[in-house]
Structures are given as C-alpha cells and as structure tokens.
Design an enzyme around this catalytic site. Structure first.
Site, PDB file in Angstrom:
ATOM      1  N   SER A  92      -3.996   3.338 -17.163  1.00 52.58           N
ATOM      2  CA  SER A  92      -2.980   3.042 -16.158  1.00 52.58           C
ATOM      3  C   SER A  92      -2.790   4.194 -15.178  1.00 52.58           C
ATOM      4  O   SER A  92      -3.470   5.207 -15.221  1.00 52.58           O
ATOM      5  CB  SER A  92      -1.637   2.704 -16.800  1.00 52.58           C
ATOM      6  OG  SER A  92      -1.063   3.849 -17.377  1.00 52.58           O
ATOM      7  N   LYS A 135       0.844  -1.190   0.000  1.00 56.00           N
ATOM      8  CA  LYS A 135       0.000   0.000   0.000  1.00 56.00           C
ATOM      9  C   LYS A 135       0.879   1.239   0.000  1.00 56.00           C
ATOM     10  O   LYS A 135       1.865   1.318   0.733  1.00 56.00           O
ATOM     11  CB  LYS A 135      -0.906   0.008   1.228  1.00 56.00           C
ATOM     12  CG  LYS A 135      -1.793   1.232   1.339  1.00 56.00           C
ATOM     13  CD  LYS A 135      -2.790   1.126   2.465  1.00 56.00           C
ATOM     14  CE  LYS A 135      -2.142   1.403   3.794  1.00 56.00           C
ATOM     15  NZ  LYS A 135      -3.127   1.684   4.855  1.00 56.00           N
ATOM     16  N   TYR A 160      -3.737  -0.429 -13.654  1.00 47.04           N
ATOM     17  CA  TYR A 160      -2.435  -1.072 -13.493  1.00 47.04           C
ATOM     18  C   TYR A 160      -1.358   0.007 -13.374  1.00 47.04           C
ATOM     19  O   TYR A 160      -1.535   1.145 -13.809  1.00 47.04           O
ATOM     20  CB  TYR A 160      -2.131  -2.035 -14.649  1.00 47.04           C
ATOM     21  CG  TYR A 160      -2.052  -1.392 -16.009  1.00 47.04           C
ATOM     22  CD1 TYR A 160      -0.837  -0.972 -16.535  1.00 47.04           C
ATOM     23  CD2 TYR A 160      -3.198  -1.195 -16.769  1.00 47.04           C
ATOM     24  CE1 TYR A 160      -0.766  -0.372 -17.784  1.00 47.04           C
ATOM     25  CE2 TYR A 160      -3.135  -0.605 -18.021  1.00 47.04           C
ATOM     26  CZ  TYR A 160      -1.913  -0.192 -18.525  1.00 47.04           C
ATOM     27  OH  TYR A 160      -1.844   0.400 -19.760  1.00 47.04           O
TER      28      TYR A 160
END
Length: 134
Positions: A25, A9, A58
């Site tokens: 992305s 994270k 992503y």
C-alpha cells in the site's frame, strides 16, 4: 458504454518513507486524501516523476497533517525518500456523467501540504484551500 476518466490526482507530492518490509500500500496524509476525494483502500496509480517508474497499489490513510507519503511493500523498490510522485485514481462514467465530470486535482508543496485544490462544485470550477468550506 462506460468511459474511464481521471477521478483524482495528487500532483508532485514527495515520498517521505519507503518501507520494504510492510504488507503493501501507500500511506497518504489524510488531509491530502480528503482533498483529492481518494478513499482508503482505493486503487491508486503512482507515477514517479524522479525516476519514471509507474506502479499500482492502494491507499491507506496516514495521520492528518503529517505530510506522510509512505510507499510500502514491494512498491518501496520503485521509489526513494525525496522522490516526486503523482498519485492518481480513475473511475468509470456513463456518457452523461463523463460530460459533467471534472477531476479533483490537488497540487502539493514540497512538505506535502496542499498548494491549491481544484474541483467542480455547483456548476462552476472553484479553487479552494480549505476542504471543509464546501
């Protein structure tokens, strides 16, 4: 049986760009990627602390030391420059792996440099500021 757990994270980073007319992305400063252990092209969950929106995309590697967090493509409609974000990845672990697993947590400053990183090394939890130290 596998359990899906938080793998990494990046906490409270700040969006520096929102590029609607881009393939998609999220470009993330390479230093933050390395600290968090997030791979380029890995699926990431993005949680917008400022407006409550959540989405999946992503990661792509941004220039190291640039502080870039660029939300691209349709996801750019979910975040504005200056929004606070949490970026997370998850992994599947066996019970034995899950018992030993600790996620890599990177806490960002407002300029997207790291405040501190926390992850499990050598059977102890260490907080580091230099990803090259271990």
């Amino acid at each position: 049986m596998l359990s899906r757990l938080l793998k990494a994270k990046i906490h409270r980073c700040v969006v520096t760009q929102a590029e609607l007319h881009y393939e998609g992305s999220c470009a993330i400063d390479g230093i933050l990627l390395d600290l968090a252990g997030i791979r380029e092209y890995e699926e990431i969950h993005m949680w917008n602390v400022t407006n409550g929106k959540r989405f999946t995309t992503y990661a792509i590697r941004g220039e190291e030391g640039s502080g870039i967090i660029s939300v691209n493509g349709g996801a750019a409609l979910q975040a504005d420059v200056g929004d606070l974000m949490i970026i997370a990845t998850f992994g599947d672990f066996t019970n034995a792996e899950a018992d030993a697993h600790k996620p890599r947590l990177v806490y960002a400053n407002p300029d997207n440099t790291q405040t501190v990183s926390l992850f499990k090394l050598h059977n102890c939890t260490q907080m580091i500021q230099d990803p090259q130290c271990c």
